[in-house]
Design an enzyme around this catalytic site. Sequence first.
Site: not given
Lengths: 181, 317, 426
Positions: C56-57, C88, C175, C301, C305
């Site tokens: 997730h970038l 996402n 997922h 993964d 955050h």
Amino acid sequence: MSTRVVLDRSDISRALTRIAHEILERNKGPGDVLVLGIPTRGVPLATRVAATMTSVEGVEVPAGALDITMYRDDLRLQPARALARTEIPPRGVDDAVVVLVDDVLFSGRTIRAALDALNDVGRPRAVQLAVLVDRGHRQLPIRADFVGKNLPTALTETVQVRLQEYDGVDSVAISAAGDES
Amino acid sequence: MKSHLLSTADLTKSDALRVLDTAAELRSLADRPIKKLPTLRGRTVVNLFFEDSTRTRISFEAAAKRLSADVINFSAKGSSVSKGESLKDTALTLEAMGADAVVIRHGSSGAPHRLASSGWVRSSVINAGDGTHEHPTQALLDAFTMRRHLGDLDGRRVAIVGDVLHSRVARSNALLLSTLGAEVTLVAPPTLLPVGVSSWPVATSYDLDSALEKTDVVMMLRVQRERMNAAFFPSAREYSRRYGLDDRRFARLPDHAIVMHPGPMNRGMEIAANVADSHRSVIVEQVTNGVAVRMAVLYLLLSGADTTEHAAGEPTA
Amino acid sequence: MTTYLITGASLLGSRSADLLLADGHLGDPADAPPDAVRIDASGLVALPGLVDLHTHLREPGREDAETIESGSRAAARGGFTAVHAMANTEPVADTAGVVEQVWHLGQTAGYCDVRPVGAVTAGLAGQRLAELGAMADSAARVRVFSDDGVCVSDAVLMRRALEYVKAFDGVVAQHAQEPRLTEDAQMNEGTMSGVLGMQGWPAVAEEAIIARDCLLAGHVGSRLHICHVSTAGSVELIRWAKSKGWNVTAEVTPHHLLLTDELVASYDPIYKVNPPLRTADDVEALRAGLADGTLDCVATDHAPHPTEDKECEWAAAAMGMLGLETALSVFQTTMVDTGRLTWGEVADRMSVRPARIGRISDQGQALETGSPANVVLVDPAATRAVEPADSASLSRNTPFRGMELPGAVVATFLHGRATVLDGKLQ
């Protein structure tokens, strides 16, 4: 380190008997007198003094216990202590002559706390203080009315009171610092 | 005792007995003309309530005030918290106010634990109910109430009946009562028992009737009707029939057995009105005992908090 | 372009050899020009550049948590030469425009090949298919499609997606999370969730979807990839599906190989992740599945955050953990140092197979003359304590903080250019 016995069983018995007589003399008899021991070892001493007064006078002198833990001024400095029981005889303390009994009078802070605790229970006519041993080194303007024995000590020494009810033996001993058996 | 009360799992038997014994002494104050003690004079207790619970907040407030502590009530409704302020910022605010103890009620399991271990506050943290996790002071007051009626809890049988899955009271009680030696049976429909309950120090049963005859205490848990919509049980009526303490079941309890409920009750759902009002119901007494137990907790956590390593050199006698 | 001559490297942990990196490809070391930069790699293991199927970038949309550049830098430090950027984002990568933007930003950053993953359904909403063909035909040449973060729970939609991507040899990466069984779920459902009073995320919610999707993939003859497998039961189901000859692949994350749900007892949301940390039995089954090839690869993964999304109570916290810079070390400690896999198999699970699943032709190739010069040099004897502040990521949410982990990436080469040298970003 050395431990020195300064009062034995009969010494303690004589001292308490004398205190009982002095209380009666000072208060002109047992009327309105209420004896409250300060836990832990003040409580059996109070019971004994009251019993002696009762047998001398033939009139029941009530005895009880006054826990002062929640009134101590060192609560923030010490780990939390377990509470002891407060037992006020049914007549209550209002207008009574309350004789507080403790084993050792030292800084006077316990008695200060006891006066506060007593204040929340009621309003005695007078409060008097009886102790088995006065070892000096007062930090507050407090003195005992009845003393079993004045015992000059060094600040580094500890005074150990043992009573039949808790320790299986009656004795008062002084030991040098660090000797806490 | 540790400097926080987060879970009854953290209490050893002697810790728990110490709280209960202390509470017993403090309970006698309720009969005195002057109920206040100077013990926590100058200390500040903050009631930090992210969930409404008037009864718990009032109980803590009364306990703190009887110990002469200053009390600040901080409720999430209408405050900065409801405007999205984080738990962390709220905690830092309380710290800046000089709170000595934070009594926290929060909808998220573990929030008190987070507060205590995050380093955001130095104060003692007392869990006043977190999510579906624990409510330790409720369990302590329940145990206290049981002891007043039954004496030593060692070997006593306690049935906790109802929505164990979502009940913080059940969790705290199961752990505490087991620590105190009681034999706890959780009675619920299978849908309302947590996964992994077999690892708890308790027995479980799906059948209320079989648990009743030999029990010393029956504790009924509140069942929320909205659970019905999530298919935990078919209908309120069926739940009540199978797991409600009605007159018929009440009659089969041993003579000495007591009935408890942490409140608020759904009369007619998990407990019949007659049962709730009977002489063997100690539900009102639970409330009174709550103040004494919370006083004991505050006293034991806050005394000596400044310097626990203090040497006993200063003359005090 | 600098030419590098790497001397004395242990190729895939076995024979010692030299490597010549010239003009983006591996050449014959004997042809090394005199001005080649020599790198003494004695004691180091040479692997093909690592390929992450699941990253997730956060860009576009959450550039406060990570950017394509910062995430690429973290990837390079972790030994990766290619990452698959999950869809996402905000906006969701569900059109050719968004995936091309991501791809271009990756090229501009230049730390690794950023391969966009396209969303399966428009807006990840699970209602209708996104324009899969347009994304496949775009400059980004998308081959992996996933609604990751959300399960494609509608069986018909999933079937259609599996069928549709056959047209361009795509794969649907699922997922696996049955939504109704995981409403408000906070952690693995089991003994710990019962004790901690948290809403459980049962293993069956993952396994039920995997079973269904394996059957669907078998039925329509499509390629299915299972994201972040976390339970023992899932490993069994995938093993069974593979035994049927169905085209099913699967990945496992580093954190699921090492950490268990016991950590949740701290209520520290640094351990909050989806799917959740499971039990020690699950960890063992995942390691066994990775060892026997049931699980094809390790995928990070990597889920950055910002601090405020983790510095809060558990229920309010975001799910996810950093992974790019620690993946190889976790792989080494769980699989290599335990004797379960060789360095050659590390290359297989972290480079060859993920590149094949993602259909990247110039990654995951053998270290031989003519191959693209995507190489990572690893010092297997090094150890380090994981220090969150040390990360190249913009975020700090690593669950491995303070842990002593083996192995260090000494150098990473992307198409012959050093992105990391002496452990430092270039």
